[in-house]
Design an enzyme around this catalytic site. Structure first.
Site, mmCIF file in Angstrom:
data_model
loop_
_atom_site.group_PDB
_atom_site.id
_atom_site.type_symbol
_atom_site.label_atom_id
_atom_site.label_comp_id
_atom_site.label_asym_id
_atom_site.label_seq_id
_atom_site.Cartn_x
_atom_site.Cartn_y
_atom_site.Cartn_z
ATOM 1 C CG ASP A 20 44.930 25.781 35.967
ATOM 2 O OD1 ASP A 20 46.060 25.322 35.728
ATOM 3 O OD2 ASP A 20 44.201 25.353 36.876
ATOM 4 C CE1 TYR B 10 56.336 21.297 44.470
ATOM 5 C CE2 TYR B 10 58.450 20.805 45.502
ATOM 6 C CZ TYR B 10 57.646 21.639 44.751
ATOM 7 O OH TYR B 10 58.151 22.820 44.270
#
Length: 232
Positions: A58, A152
């Site tokens: 990640d 976003y």
């Protein structure tokens, strides 16, 4: 041979860029969260005869970012970082009055903080490269007000500004932030389920725009894939 780091490289635009760069002689360090799809992508890229290091993990994890840069160092250096990994912050997308704040925080960590963290690790190597470059993947949602894309889009607007400042602070590098436009990806399908994406370009159709940047090396700045492809 030149070496590139590409995040989010197991599918979509990241994988398309990996295959395109490998076909042009680049060695690669590839990152993605899913070990299985990343291994698959790495095997496809290695078919071009290039050295490939695939590191599942990640990008929000500092230790993983350090490992990614260390892998580039073992390949001989670092010429390019492509910050492509990203998340929506909620699927499907919703208006801001319904936006989960935890999802927004996660999107900020993945889309903004992690790319900066990776660049902080990578800059010492990039500065010594003969033609060091950074590509941060942006979005038209960073500059246009699309319903449900507010959270976003805010993360991508932040990436644009970080990129602009980095271009000023690192004049020896090329720093480009690129809006690829809509693509036929799992992310877009998750953002707007039920939308007909059949007429939307596949990532492989967009990748040549990024190759043009690397070939022509224009001044640092914001570019759209559509404009770059028109120039081909």
């Amino acid at each position: 041979m030149p070496v590139a780091i590409i995040t989010g490289a197991s599918k979509g635009l990241g994988r398309a860029l990996a295959e395109a760069l490998a076909a042009r002689g680049w060695d690669l360090v590839l990152d993605a969260r899913g070990a299985g799809p990343l291994k698959e992508a790495a095997e496809a890229v290695a078919g071009h005869g290039r050295r490939v290091e695939a590191l599942p993990g990640d990008v929000t994890d500092a230790g993983h970012r350090a490992d990614v840069v260390a892998a580039a160092r073992t390949l001989g250096g670092l010429d390019l970082v492509v910050n492509n990994a990203g998340i929506l912050g909620g699927e499907p997308l919703v208006p801001l009055d319904s936006q989960p704040l935890d999802g927004f925080r996660a999107a900020l960590e993945t889309n903004v903080v992690a790319p900066l963290g990776l660049l902080q690790e990578a800059l010492p190597l990039l500065r010594t490269a003969p033609a060091g470059a950074v590509i941060n993947v942006s979005s038209d949602a960073a500059v246009e007000a699309y319903r449900t894309w507010g959270a976003y889009g805010a993360t991508k607007a932040a990436v644009d500004q970080l990129s602009a400042v980095l271009a000023v602070e690192e004049p020896g590098l090329r720093v480009w932030w690129v809006d690829p436009g809509g693509m036929r990806t799992d992310m877009l399908a998750a953002a707007e389920p039920g939308e007909d994406l059949s007429g939307t370009p596949a990532p492989g159709e967009v990748a040549p725009a990024f190759l043009r940047l690397l070939a022509k090396r224009p001044a640092g700045g914001r570019y759209t894939a559509a404009a770059l492809l028109e120039a081909l």
